[in-house]
Design an enzyme around this catalytic site. Structure first.
Site, mmCIF file in Angstrom:
data_model
loop_
_atom_site.group_PDB
_atom_site.id
_atom_site.type_symbol
_atom_site.label_atom_id
_atom_site.label_comp_id
_atom_site.label_asym_id
_atom_site.label_seq_id
_atom_site.Cartn_x
_atom_site.Cartn_y
_atom_site.Cartn_z
ATOM 1 N N HIS A 238 34.954 47.674 42.859
ATOM 2 C CA HIS A 238 34.752 47.428 44.461
ATOM 3 C C HIS A 238 35.576 47.201 45.234
ATOM 4 C CE1 HIS A 238 30.733 46.040 42.574
ATOM 5 N NE2 HIS A 238 31.414 45.252 41.783
HETATM 6 O O1 RIB Z 1 30.683 41.779 45.234
HETATM 7 C C1 RIB Z 1 31.946 42.167 44.743
HETATM 8 C C2 RIB Z 1 33.007 41.540 45.539
HETATM 9 O O2 RIB Z 1 33.070 40.041 45.233
HETATM 10 C C3 RIB Z 1 34.344 42.049 45.156
HETATM 11 O O3 RIB Z 1 35.363 41.668 45.885
HETATM 12 C C4 RIB Z 1 34.789 40.883 44.111
HETATM 13 O O4 RIB Z 1 36.173 40.683 43.916
HETATM 14 C C5 RIB Z 1 33.945 39.614 44.574
HETATM 15 O O5 RIB Z 1 34.925 38.962 45.588
#
Ligand code: RIB
Ligand code: CA
Length: 314
Positions: A238
């Site tokens: 992500h």
């Molecule tokens: O949904 C993914 C996000 O949520 C990423 O930034 C992970 O680190 C959590 O913060």
């Protein structure tokens, strides 16, 4: 071409740690500072992890301690089930002795002081960014762009509820404030990050390097996804995709859209409502739709292995 000034706002967080390492490894960006926010785990851990990562990466940048919870809500849960109690899947970095600064004033100062416009890369809940907008609007207006990991389009389900992604769900009021503010935004949502699948096998250079970055990334990948040691497991990256989008915009294909955030829905709180027509108004966001996965994997592997080699030499 001069390096693009960036500030990372983050809730490390396993994938955040990987994103911070990538930023440190890329000369295309000039990392000016890191500001922690509560999200994956509490602020005491996210701020300690941000400082410890800065020590590990030998970053001579200020570290800020931002918001300890959402703007308005109290009904939030951290995500220790995903990131471990300490936020790094139990991986213990040496505790930093750095003095952390108040996070939102630091964000404002780094933006105001920069001779060139700064890109702010929020990869956690948007609480600090909304506070920047509310308390330092002059500085916020100077931001070049917010490149946000968060939200997503309806073709990919949310990861907290069927329609909400964690960063937006955790503080939907803050997110709504940021999306309405008017500074250009790139939204790197789950519909994009779920294309950005990376596992150990996609980072051959890094794991051949075998230094401190390889060790931590290996632990992060294994610990984050609980892959039962399956070296072939590939999971969505992500936060590092948001950094990659700043380093090499060709990693993403985006479309302009009007995006707003549901803040009141009993079932839809935290949903990013993406209008690809222009029925809702002028586009306020470039929404990541396609990812050049091979390009992303190559960037990740080449840059992290070079970082690993450089840290081993010190
Ligand atoms: O949904 C993914 C996000 O949520 C990423 O930034 C992970 O680190 C959590 O913060
Ligand atoms: Ca994060």
């Amino acid at each position: 071409m001069s390096a693009r000034p960036i500030v990372i706002d983050t809730d490390p967080g396993i994938d955040d740690a990987l994103a911070i390492m990538l930023a440190a490894a890329c000369p295309e960006v000039d990392l000016r500072g890191i500001v922690a926010v509560a999200g994956n785990v509490g602020l005491e851990h996210t701020s300690a992890n941000a400082a410890a990562l800065a020590d590990l990466l030998r970053l001579d940048v200020p570290i800020g301690r931002g918001a300890s919870g959402p703007l308005c809500r109290a009904d939030v849960d951290f995500a220790p089930d995903v990131h471990g109690e300490n936020g790094l899947a139990g991986y213990r970095l040496p505790a930093s002795t750095r003095t952390l600064q108040p996070g939102v004033p630091l964000l404002a100062r780094l933006i105001e002081e920069s001779p060139d416009p700064v890109t702010v890369v929020p990869i956690g809940p948007l609480t600090n960014i909304a506070m920047l907008v509310n308390e330092f609007p002059k500085a916020a207006r100077k931001v070049e762009r917010f490149v946000i990991m968060g939200g997503g389009t309806l073709d990919v389900p949310g990861n907290v509820t069927p329609v909400a992604e964690f960063n937006i769900w955790f503080d939907p009021d803050a997110a709504a404030r940021v999306f309405a503010f008017g500074v250009p935004i790139t939204m790197v949502g789950l519909n994009a990050t779920h294309q950005a699948l990376v596992g150990r096998k996609h980072l051959p250079g890094l794991f051949a390097s075998g230094g401190p970055v390889a060790e931590i990334v290996g632990r992060l990948l294994d610990g984050y996804y609980d892959v039962d040691g399956d070296p072939g497991a590939a999971m969505p990256q992500h936060d590092s995709l948001a950094i990659a989008a700043v380093v090499d915009p060709a990693v993403l294909t985006t479309v302009p859209a009007f995006v707003d955030v549901e803040t009141a829905g009993r079932l839809t709180r935290g949903m990013t409502v993406v209008d690809l027509s222009d029925a809702s108004g002028e586009p306020n966001c470039d929404v990541a739709m396609q990812v050049d996965v091979q390009r992303f994997r190559h960037l990740l592997d080449t840059r992290l292995s070079a970082l690993d080699a450089s840290l081993r030499q010190v």
